[in-house]
Design an enzyme around this catalytic site. Structure first.
Site, PDB file in Angstrom:
ATOM      1  CB  CYS A 109      13.550  -3.729 -18.619  1.00 40.61           C
ATOM      2  SG  CYS A 109      13.511  -2.863 -20.174  1.00 40.61           S
ATOM      3  CD  GLU A 110      16.646   0.774 -14.064  1.00 42.40           C
ATOM      4  OE1 GLU A 110      15.947   0.672 -13.049  1.00 42.40           O
ATOM      5  OE2 GLU A 110      17.851   1.086 -14.054  1.00 42.40           O
ATOM      6  CG  HIS A 111      17.822  -0.132 -19.808  1.00 43.24           C
ATOM      7  ND1 HIS A 111      18.742  -1.148 -19.895  1.00 43.24           N
ATOM      8  CD2 HIS A 111      18.257   0.673 -18.808  1.00 43.24           C
ATOM      9  CE1 HIS A 111      19.689  -0.968 -18.996  1.00 43.24           C
ATOM     10  NE2 HIS A 111      19.417   0.126 -18.327  1.00 43.24           N
ATOM     11  CG  HIS A 112      14.030  -0.876 -24.014  1.00 45.28           C
ATOM     12  ND1 HIS A 112      15.074  -1.621 -23.486  1.00 45.28           N
ATOM     13  CD2 HIS A 112      14.521  -0.259 -25.127  1.00 45.28           C
ATOM     14  CE1 HIS A 112      16.137  -1.476 -24.244  1.00 45.28           C
ATOM     15  NE2 HIS A 112      15.840  -0.649 -25.246  1.00 45.28           N
ATOM     16  CD  GLN A 119      17.650 -11.853 -15.365  1.00 45.23           C
ATOM     17  OE1 GLN A 119      17.289 -11.639 -16.522  1.00 45.23           O
ATOM     18  NE2 GLN A 119      18.146 -13.024 -14.981  1.00 45.23           N
ATOM     19  CG  HIS A 156      15.276  -9.432 -20.356  1.00 44.74           C
ATOM     20  ND1 HIS A 156      15.405  -8.401 -19.462  1.00 44.74           N
ATOM     21  CD2 HIS A 156      15.761 -10.527 -19.733  1.00 44.74           C
ATOM     22  CE1 HIS A 156      15.956  -8.847 -18.350  1.00 44.74           C
ATOM     23  NE2 HIS A 156      16.178 -10.140 -18.486  1.00 44.74           N
ATOM     24  CB  CYS A 199      13.890  -4.677 -24.211  1.00 44.37           C
ATOM     25  SG  CYS A 199      15.008  -5.362 -22.998  1.00 44.37           S
TER      26      CYS A 199
END
Ligand SMILES: Nc1ncnc2c1ncn2[C@@H]1O[C@H](COP(=O)(O)OP(=O)(O)OP(=O)(O)O)[C@@H](O)[C@H]1O
Ligand SMILES: Nc1nc2c(c(=O)[nH]1)N=C(CO)CN2
Length: 357
Positions: A241-244, A283, A311, A313
């Site tokens: 995931c690009e956030h975490h 996603q 996920h 995260c």
């Protein structure tokens, strides 16, 4: 695979080292090409009359079973994958690959001249090449003499510190992270971790920088069955995931309705899922990417994608909702408007109540 073939690569737009590395990776992925040697990376002043940014240049020694013409076609495909456009002659480019030598072969056709006609006017070509050829290479003497001549002119070629190359940058960043979290990057358990993580990133982020899925073949069928839904379910995937930068993973279920009997090889559907998931994503984005790529490649009457995923995260940090799963759904074309078709698809993949994966 007998002749020593020498290529010169250059880039002066965007992340130059990234484009060069990506090109080496794409060429190396071709079963008919063997990468034998890669030179150091050099920063070089632009040669020619166009005012532009400095280039990064390298040389490769390869072996191949391709003919020169076929290798040129493969090279053009790699350039295209990396957003190369042909606008200004000798102008800025994300990537340029030239075939410089093919052993001692000399040839000239409308499309291909070997040795490349500009070879001995370009320090940025000769310096990296000298590093990767042996003294027995047919042009060795000529190359080393010409380097001395060109060094007296105004072309500059300087070695880029190894630390500036992408793999080294990942390694030094991981080393810094290990220190920053309070561990000792030099303790025995961690000394090889930066190298391991950098190699892993090469694998799990192998699609970074690539926009279009190209590894597919289409077939035309006259059978009337080929206007019905094609569905592949339970395709496993792993992404980050690009956030975490934490993993999310699960299963993709994909369907399309062929138009005019155009279908795609079945094994290419999981390959498409791998392609879109081997980069930092979300996603929702993955779901869209699959539909968009299918539309681009196949232009089907409609496409449908469901992804069920877990996920890290969500489960390991923050709200810590272990075992929760997320479903994303996207329809396009006739799937968008035909609710019966939507239900047929959802019923076929089973589990429309979204039981955990
Ligand atoms: N040895 C060679 N390697 C690569 N391309 C070649 C070679 N000889 C001829 N060509 C032709 O040159 C055409 C233009 O190539 P390209 O757009 O890369 O040129 P350029 O990078 O602007 O100039 P240069 O080739 O001098 O670096 C290619 O489409 C190809 O047909
Ligand atoms: N330094 C440098 N200059 C160039 C290069 C290059 O790769 N490096 N490529 C060009 C067109 O092929 C024109 N000029």
């Amino acid at each position: 695979m007998k002749d020593d073939i020498v290529l010169s690569l250059g880039s002066n737009i965007g992340n130059r080292e990234f484009y060069i590395n990506k090109a080496i990776q794409l060429l190396g992925n071709d079963a008919n090409i063997l990468i034998d040697k890669v030179s150091n990376f050099y920063e070089t002043s632009p040669v020619g009359n166009v005012k532009q940014r400095h280039f990064v240049n390298i040389a490769l020694k390869i072996a191949t079973t391709y003919t020169p013409e076929k290798l040129l076609a493969v090279i053009h495909q790699v350039e295209l994958s990396l957003h190369r456009t042909r606008e200004i002659h000798w102008g800025p480019r994300t990537l340029d690959i030239d075939i410089i030598f093919w052993g001692d072969k000399k040839m000239s056709t409308d499309d291909l001249t070997i040795p490349h006609p500009e070879t001995f006017n370009r320090l940025f070509v000769l310096v990296p090449i000298l590093e990767i050829i042996s003294k027995q290479f047919p042009f060795y003497q000529q190359i080393s003499k010409q380097i001395q001549v060109l060094q007296k002119k105004d072309q500059t070629v300087s070695l880029i510190k190894k630390d500036a190359q992408p793999k080294r940058l990942v390694e030094s960043s991981i080393h810094n992270i290990l220190s920053a979290i309070g561990d000792d990057p030099d303790r025995p358990g961690l000394v090889e971790t930066p190298d391991r993580v950098a190699r892993m990133y090469d694998e799990i982020f192998s699609s970074e920088g690539l926009e279009n899925f190209e590894d597919y073949k289409l077939f035309k069928s006259k059978s009337s069955n080929h206007s019905k839904m094609v569905l592949m379910k339970n395709i496993p995937f792993y992404s980050m995931c690009e956030h975490h930068m934490m993993p999310f993973w699960g299963k993709a279920h994909i369907a399309y309705i062929p138009d005019h009997g155009t279908i795609i090889g079945l094994s290419k559907i999981p390959r498409l899922v791998d392609f879109v998931s081997h980069k930092l994503s979300l996603q929702e984005k993955l779901t869209d990417d699959i539909v968009d790529q299918l539309n681009k490649i196949l232009a089907p009457k409609g496409a449908a994608v469901v992804i069920d995923a877990r996920h890290m995260c969500v489960e390991m940090r923050g709200v810590k909702k272990t075992d929760s799963s997320t479903r994303t759904i996207r329809f396009s074309g006739i799937f968008d408007t035909d609710q019966d078709l939507q239900m047929a698809f959802l019923n076929s993949i089973g589990d429309i109540n979204g039981k955990s994966i």
